[in-house]
Design an enzyme around this catalytic site. Structure first.
Site, PDB file in Angstrom:
ATOM      1  CD  GLN A 129      24.520  39.154 -20.187  1.00  0.00           C
ATOM      2  OE1 GLN A 129      25.601  39.126 -20.965  1.00  0.00           O
ATOM      3  NE2 GLN A 129      23.781  37.884 -20.269  1.00  0.00           N
ATOM      4  N   GLY A 171      18.316  36.224 -21.053  1.00  0.00           N
ATOM      5  CA  GLY A 171      16.920  35.655 -21.054  1.00  0.00           C
ATOM      6  C   GLY A 171      15.964  36.633 -22.087  1.00  0.00           C
ATOM      7  CG  HIS A 172      16.731  37.916 -25.337  1.00  0.00           C
ATOM      8  ND1 HIS A 172      17.468  38.185 -26.387  1.00  0.00           N
ATOM      9  CD2 HIS A 172      17.243  38.775 -24.267  1.00  0.00           C
ATOM     10  CE1 HIS A 172      18.503  38.783 -25.945  1.00  0.00           C
ATOM     11  NE2 HIS A 172      18.643  39.047 -24.801  1.00  0.00           N
ATOM     12  CG  ASP A 228      16.838  41.684 -17.043  1.00  0.00           C
ATOM     13  OD1 ASP A 228      16.535  40.930 -17.767  1.00  0.00           O
ATOM     14  OD2 ASP A 228      17.276  41.836 -15.926  1.00  0.00           O
ATOM     15  CE  LYS A 263      19.822  43.115 -23.651  1.00  0.00           C
ATOM     16  NZ  LYS A 263      19.414  43.336 -22.546  1.00  0.00           N
TER      17      LYS A 263
HETATM   18  P1  IMP Z   1      26.589  36.220 -14.529  1.00  0.00           P
HETATM   19  O1  IMP Z   1      26.355  36.805 -15.980  1.00  0.00           O
HETATM   20  O2  IMP Z   1      25.727  35.037 -14.554  1.00  0.00           O
HETATM   21  O3  IMP Z   1      27.948  35.960 -14.196  1.00  0.00           O
HETATM   22  O4  IMP Z   1      26.308  37.276 -13.522  1.00  0.00           O
HETATM   23  C1  IMP Z   1      26.575  38.214 -13.263  1.00  0.00           C
HETATM   24  C2  IMP Z   1      25.772  39.724 -13.057  1.00  0.00           C
HETATM   25  O5  IMP Z   1      24.973  39.993 -14.247  1.00  0.00           O
HETATM   26  C3  IMP Z   1      24.567  39.294 -11.976  1.00  0.00           C
HETATM   27  O6  IMP Z   1      24.196  40.604 -11.478  1.00  0.00           O
HETATM   28  C4  IMP Z   1      23.387  38.960 -12.871  1.00  0.00           C
HETATM   29  O7  IMP Z   1      22.251  39.013 -12.186  1.00  0.00           O
HETATM   30  C5  IMP Z   1      23.499  39.694 -14.186  1.00  0.00           C
HETATM   31  N1  IMP Z   1      23.010  39.323 -15.172  1.00  0.00           N
HETATM   32  C6  IMP Z   1      23.719  38.145 -16.149  1.00  0.00           C
HETATM   33  N2  IMP Z   1      22.735  38.051 -17.145  1.00  0.00           N
HETATM   34  C7  IMP Z   1      21.804  38.984 -16.989  1.00  0.00           C
HETATM   35  C8  IMP Z   1      20.546  39.183 -17.892  1.00  0.00           C
HETATM   36  O8  IMP Z   1      20.594  38.614 -18.955  1.00  0.00           O
HETATM   37  N3  IMP Z   1      19.782  40.155 -17.490  1.00  0.00           N
HETATM   38  C9  IMP Z   1      20.258  40.904 -16.336  1.00  0.00           C
HETATM   39  N4  IMP Z   1      21.190  40.741 -15.578  1.00  0.00           N
HETATM   40  C10 IMP Z   1      21.960  39.878 -15.788  1.00  0.00           C
END
Ligand code: IMP
Length: 430
Positions: free
Chosen positions: A224, A40-41, A13, A16
């Site tokens: 991420q 999420g972009h 977040d 990007k």
């Molecule tokens: P998962 O990727 O859904 O398994 O989530 C694992 C961890 O990564 C959690 O803390 C999510 O909140 C975090 N996470 C996954 N995708 C994103 C992203 O695009 N932005 C920020 N945090 C993310």
């Protein structure tokens, strides 16, 4: 000519989407190499808002090729929904401007359910995942039982692969008292959408090799952030893929010698969604105000993001781990109203001062930040496009940050609008 890899240097977040979109005006090809629709972009173009989850940010630009590499996990229904959604906004998505790796693993309904089940069972010790099935899908990939895009080509092959993966999942589900998945029902559902997915499927490594030979510029779009990397992040509070830039090679099939410039996107403060350690978190009015001003809500899950001061120790660490060459600093304008601004420059753990985040979660939860304080600038920086126009205190903050983390700041973003950027160094032209 350079190929550029963009990664988040914190917990995701960092903004990007905007930077990738801006860089994609110079790139010919934009590729995602890990993660899935957990990303999420948000892109704001001519006041029009695009929220992308799985599609590479390059998709909103004409004459660009967008690619999902083998390292991405694809929920085929989510992909088709997103394509439909973006087409409704007038964006063209065809087999000419979009391709997916035939080797990418598919997220299936039982992955998503398993993500939910596990999080619910875990109670207080949950990871706080996006509940999209990312982790369970990567587990199947490493367990050599995942269904890949190419498996949709043959009914008999798909049948065998489903038998194999369901033998595992149904055994687990039985143990958890959950309904058993019927192979034929799932196969029918998959075969129904197979042609819509397969029309984009290609051996991406081969296509990338051709692009390189034709001297095309490639932009790799990380999702991420480095602190969510399954090896180098705040394990177990991480995502299930490698988010480090070297994954751009593994996750696409392009040799690491073709990865030239690594751009780390860095927010001028820190945020995190989900559980896990966060040394500079502010559970007070300042944290609330950062969240409000920075609109810190998740693009995918709409969850409120945790907010805190800039953690210089952590960003310096991720720069070293990932080989970041330059930093794109984002959301500087969110700090405009602050009386004073802090940067974490060291931690204290059990009475000792340390200069890095230790690996053990119990230590990561216990480190106490040591701050250096800077006076605020109390002036609007939103929309500034030249360094000379920044208030003196803002310049001091930016230079101190650059000096501390040890990487050049190559651009500063001062609003969500594409052109509100102070450009100090163009990654494609170095
Ligand atoms: P998962 O990727 O859904 O398994 O989530 C694992 C961890 O990564 C959690 O803390 C999510 O909140 C975090 N996470 C996954 N995708 C994103 C992203 O695009 N932005 C920020 N945090 C993310």
């Amino acid at each position: 000519m350079k190929n550029v890899i963009v990664v988040g240097s914190q917990w995701g977040d960092e903004g990007k989407g905007k930077i990738v979109d801006w860089l994609s005006s110079e790139a010919d090809v934009v590729v995602r190499f890990q993660g899935g629709h957990n990303a999420g972009h948000t892109l704001v173009i001519d006041k029009k808002v695009f929220k992308l989850r799985l599609l590479p940010s390059g998709i909103v630009r004409e004459k660009k090729i967008s690619i999902l590499g083998n390292g991405v996990v694809i929920d085929p229904w989510a992909l088709l929904d997103e394509i439909k959604e973006i087409k409704n906004k007038g964006i063209s998505v065809t087999d000419e401007n979009f391709m997916i790796s035939e080797s990418a693993s598919l997220i299936l309904p039982f992955h998503q359910e398993m993500d939910e089940i596990r999080e619910d069972i875990a109670g207080k010790s949950k990871i706080g995942t996006t509940r999209r099935g990312i982790g369970p899908c990567y587990e199947d990939k490493v367990g050599r039982r995942s269904i890949r895009v190419m498996d949709l080509r043959s009914e008999s092959n798909l049948d065998n692969r489903l038998k194999n993966v369901l033998a595992h999942h149904n055994a687990v589900r039985k143990g958890l008292n959950k309904k058993i998945y019927k192979k034929d029902e799932l196969k029918k559902k998959l075969l129904k959408i197979a042609p819509q997915i397969l029309k984009y499927a290609k051996p991406v490594w081969l296509e990338l090799d051709k692009f390189i030979k034709n001297r095309k510029k490639i932009l790799f779009e990380g999702a991420q952030g480095i602190l969510l990397d399954v090896d180098h992040g705040t394990y177990p509070y991480v995502t299930s893929s490698n988010t480090v830039p070297s994954m751009a090679s593994t996750g696409t099939g392009l040799g690491p010698d073709k990865l030239n410039y690594i751009l780390g996107i860095t927010k001028a403060y820190t945020t995190r969604v989900g559980s896990g350690p966060f040394p500079t978190e502010l559970n007070n009015k300042i944290g609330e105000s950062l969240g409000k001003k920075g609109k810190e809500f998740g693009t995918v899950t709409a969850r409120k993001r945790r907010c805190g001061w800039f953690d210089g120790v952590l960003v310096r660490q991720t720069i070293k781990i990932s080989g970041i060459n330059g930093i794109a600093l984002t959301k500087l304008d969110v700090l405009d109203d602050m009386d004073e601004i802090k940067i974490c420059v060291q931690y204290e753990l059990n009475g000792k001062k340390i200069d890095y985040l230790p690996s053990a979660p119990e230590d990561q939860f216990n480190v106490r930040p040591i701050y250096k304080t800077f006076p605020g600038w109390k002036t609007k920086t939103q929309g500034i496009r030249h360094m000379k126009d920044l208030p003196e205190n803002a310049k001091k903050y930016v230079y101190a940050l650059e000096d501390f983390i040890g990487a050049k700041i190559s651009s500063i973003s001062t609003s969500p609008e594409r052109d509100d950027t102070i450009l100090l160094e163009d990654p494609f032209k170095i």
